[in-house]
Design an enzyme around this catalytic site. Structure first.
Site, PDB file in Angstrom:
ATOM      1  N   CYS A   1      26.716 -19.877   6.533  1.00 10.87           N
ATOM      2  CA  CYS A   1      25.645 -20.461   7.322  1.00 10.87           C
ATOM      3  C   CYS A   1      24.290 -20.529   6.855  1.00 10.87           C
ATOM      4  O   CYS A   1      23.526 -19.320   6.485  1.00 10.87           O
ATOM      5  CB  CYS A   1      25.630 -19.638   8.741  1.00 10.87           C
ATOM      6  SG  CYS A   1      24.552 -20.159   9.957  1.00 10.87           S
TER       7      CYS A   1
ATOM      8  N   CYS B   1      11.484 -23.006  13.461  1.00 10.32           N
ATOM      9  CA  CYS B   1      11.894 -24.342  14.050  1.00 10.32           C
ATOM     10  C   CYS B   1      10.950 -24.778  15.181  1.00 10.32           C
ATOM     11  O   CYS B   1      10.525 -24.224  15.979  1.00 10.32           O
ATOM     12  CB  CYS B   1      13.467 -24.268  14.891  1.00 10.32           C
ATOM     13  SG  CYS B   1      14.194 -25.947  15.445  1.00 10.32           S
TER      14      CYS B   1
ATOM     15  N   CYS C   1      14.091 -24.162  21.610  1.00 11.17           N
ATOM     16  CA  CYS C   1      14.949 -23.727  22.669  1.00 11.17           C
ATOM     17  C   CYS C   1      14.934 -22.333  23.076  1.00 11.17           C
ATOM     18  O   CYS C   1      14.596 -21.501  22.363  1.00 11.17           O
ATOM     19  CB  CYS C   1      16.603 -23.988  22.117  1.00 11.17           C
ATOM     20  SG  CYS C   1      16.687 -25.692  21.281  1.00 11.17           S
TER      21      CYS C   1
ATOM     22  N   CYS D   1      21.213 -16.697  14.947  1.00  5.52           N
ATOM     23  CA  CYS D   1      19.888 -17.212  14.144  1.00  5.52           C
ATOM     24  C   CYS D   1      18.563 -16.681  14.705  1.00  5.52           C
ATOM     25  O   CYS D   1      17.959 -16.650  15.773  1.00  5.52           O
ATOM     26  CB  CYS D   1      20.343 -18.863  14.701  1.00  5.52           C
ATOM     27  SG  CYS D   1      18.720 -19.882  14.736  1.00  5.52           S
TER      28      CYS D   1
HETATM   29  N1  SAH Z   1      18.863 -26.551  14.961  1.00  2.00           N
HETATM   30  C1  SAH Z   1      20.296 -26.693  14.937  1.00  2.00           C
HETATM   31  C2  SAH Z   1      21.121 -25.708  14.119  1.00  2.00           C
HETATM   32  C3  SAH Z   1      20.652 -24.486  14.060  1.00  2.00           C
HETATM   33  S1  SAH Z   1      20.956 -23.601  15.448  1.00  2.00           S
HETATM   34  C4  SAH Z   1      20.961 -26.670  16.265  1.00  2.00           C
HETATM   35  O1  SAH Z   1      20.286 -26.369  17.406  1.00  2.00           O
HETATM   36  O2  SAH Z   1      22.126 -27.196  16.372  1.00  2.00           O
HETATM   37  C5  SAH Z   1      22.826 -23.293  15.358  1.00  2.00           C
HETATM   38  C6  SAH Z   1      23.447 -22.901  16.819  1.00  2.00           C
HETATM   39  O3  SAH Z   1      23.247 -21.489  17.123  1.00  2.00           O
HETATM   40  C7  SAH Z   1      23.011 -24.013  17.891  1.00  2.00           C
HETATM   41  O4  SAH Z   1      24.192 -24.572  18.597  1.00  2.00           O
HETATM   42  C8  SAH Z   1      22.325 -23.174  18.746  1.00  2.00           C
HETATM   43  O5  SAH Z   1      22.099 -23.642  20.029  1.00  2.00           O
HETATM   44  C9  SAH Z   1      22.879 -21.714  18.358  1.00  2.00           C
HETATM   45  N2  SAH Z   1      22.167 -20.762  19.113  1.00  2.00           N
HETATM   46  C10 SAH Z   1      20.941 -20.486  19.090  1.00  2.00           C
HETATM   47  N3  SAH Z   1      20.526 -19.395  19.812  1.00  2.00           N
HETATM   48  C11 SAH Z   1      21.814 -18.595  20.012  1.00  2.00           C
HETATM   49  C12 SAH Z   1      21.911 -17.683  20.525  1.00  2.00           C
HETATM   50  N4  SAH Z   1      20.835 -16.617  21.014  1.00  2.00           N
HETATM   51  N5  SAH Z   1      23.275 -17.328  20.967  1.00  2.00           N
HETATM   52  C13 SAH Z   1      24.179 -18.208  20.560  1.00  2.00           C
HETATM   53  N6  SAH Z   1      24.019 -19.126  19.813  1.00  2.00           N
HETATM   54  C14 SAH Z   1      22.512 -19.535  19.582  1.00  2.00           C
HETATM   55 FE1  SF4 Z   2      15.831 -25.162  16.764  1.00  2.00          FE
HETATM   56 FE2  SF4 Z   2      17.148 -22.897  17.576  1.00  2.00          FE
HETATM   57 FE3  SF4 Z   2      16.913 -25.017  19.108  1.00  2.00          FE
HETATM   58 FE4  SF4 Z   2      18.417 -25.188  16.890  1.00  2.00          FE
HETATM   59  S1  SF4 Z   2      18.744 -23.878  18.639  1.00  2.00           S
HETATM   60  S2  SF4 Z   2      17.123 -26.786  17.437  1.00  2.00           S
HETATM   61  S3  SF4 Z   2      17.186 -23.735  15.528  1.00  2.00           S
HETATM   62  S4  SF4 Z   2      15.261 -23.770  18.662  1.00  2.00           S
END
Ligand code: SAH
Ligand code: SF4
Length: 391
Positions: free
Chosen positions: A126, A133, A137, A367
């Protein structure tokens, strides 16, 4: 959890050396011919880097000593310095905290899967594509850091090469007796938004995919995106069959906006239209990721709404349900019963789905979590436990 000391050979050299891990084969060939080397050297050097997985130029015995000296002076294949390496108790998840040349920190995870009904045993890396970022989110530890910078293609490739070298040195013995000595799959699901760093991410995909490189099939790679519509459409035009995953996490825009600010710019309808286009052009199924947040998006009516939303795509899509990995934010995963009820409602609505097994909880595998933890530790001068969500 097991902490491993970092060998000195993993320490990246400083200075403006050419990063060979960031070069597709033709660039590597040009770089060498510009230095007066014959054309066949590129294949020889790529063989040492990606087939032999040599850790340094000194060990590339078939190269003339003069070239080895010049490479050591002018180029690098070392990758970022390993700050911390953690292994989960079951040994199947290993996580790195890497320090880039400018001191920024990123994370990379190796996940080892035994053979199952879904397929053969595999070793999935991964990778991160950015430090921090920009998309913020609310449930994501990386999102809470803000954007720092894009990674170069070489910094992305180096994360995979690190684990390729490790698996070569010490293959994983899967429970079915199979030895896994190479990286078989890649997911672009580490820190950062891959389609925000489109050019470097795609360059890394090409390098990792090339026959003279690690030769990882595009069908074994998954790019996960928060839903950047122009990037999805651009990816649909590439002559590559990478898998696309969309982080959806809510069944309607109002709800999604509360956890994912990007919804203001790209509403769900626009993202789904882009997915239809992607599936039509590439013939690939699209996966939708849905992080389950207790009391927020996990009710049966949310599952019904999600099934209705995805109904036009149902032949082309699969939903991955991910119980949230607790970060510093006040979110908790739903109970087992709530997860099962959500799954069943989705399935009744005709949407194929699975629940992603949690991985490496004891090493802060979500992540951005390890980096957050280290930052908290350095404030107090000691390693701190993973931050708990607020009550
Ligand atoms: N930015 C991209 C890829 C990186 S995040 C994206 O958002 O898709 C990869 C995945 O991990 C995404 O589906 C994201 O929503 C999820 N993710 C982020 N924080 C998380 C958490 N605390 N628990 C579970 N999944 C999480
Ligand atoms: Fe960025 Fe985390 Fe949202 Fe993926 S899930 S877009 S890494 S803030």
């Amino acid at each position: 959890m097991i902490e491993t000391p970092v060998p000195a050979s993993d320490i990246a050299p400083a200075g403006p050396r050419a990063d060979l891990l960031g070069m597709p084969f033709d660039e590597l060939a040009t770089w060498l011919t510009e230095r007066g080397q014959p054309a066949f050297r590129a294949r020889q050097l790529a063989g040492w880097i990606y087939s032999s997985l040599a850790p340094d130029f000194a060990s590339m015995r078939t190269l003339p000593q003069g070239l080895r000296d010049e490479l050591a002076r002018a180029a690098s294949i070392a990758g970022p310095r390993v700050r911390t390496e953690l292994a989960a108790r079951d040994g199947r998840t290993r996580k790195l905290l890497l320090e880039l040349a400018d001191g920024r920190l990123i994370e990379t995870v190796l996940m080892l899967y035994p053979a199952s009904a879904e397929g053969r045993a595999r070793a999935t890396v991964c990778v991160s594509t950015q430090a921090g970022c920009a998309y913020g989110c609310t449930f994501c530890a990386t999102g809470q850091m803000g954007f720092e910078r894009h990674l170069t293609a070489g910094e992305i490739v180096a994360q995979v090469v690190h684990f390729a070298r490790e698996l070569r040195r010490a293959p994983w013995q899967a429970p079915d007796g199979k030895r896994i000595d190479r990286v078989t799959n890649l997911v672009f699901m580490g820190m950062g938004e891959p389609l925000h760093n489109y050019d470097n991410t795609l360059k890394a995909v090409r390098i990792l995919n090339m026959p003279a490189g690690l030769n990882i099939g595009a069908r074994h790679m998954t790019i996960s995106t928060v839903g950047l519509v122009p990037g999805i459409l651009r990816l649909a035009e590439e002559p590559l069959q990478v898998n696309l995953a969309i982080s959806l996490h809510a069944p309607n825009n109002a709800m999604r906006l509360r956890t994912m600010p990007v919804t203001r710019k790209y509403p769900i309808e626009a993202v789904l239209d882009a997915c239809q286009e992607y599936a039509a052009r590439t013939n690939r199924q699209v996966t939708f990721e849905y992080v389950l947040l207790a009391g927020v998006n996990d009710a049966p009516e949310h599952a019904r709404e999600l099934a209705a939303l995805l109904a036009p795509l149902h032949q082309l899509c699969h939903v991955n349900l991910i119980p949230v990995n607790a970060t510093a934010a006040a979110y908790r995963p739903p109970s087992g019963d709530a997860i099962r009820a959500f799954r069943d409602t989705l399935r009744t609505g005709g949407i194929s789905n699975s629940v992603r097994a949690e991985r490496g909880d004891d090493i802060a595998a979500a992540c951005g979590q390890l980096r957050t933890r280290e930052a908290h530790g350095s404030e107090t001068g000691a390693a701190a436990p993973a931050p708990n969500p607020a009550p």
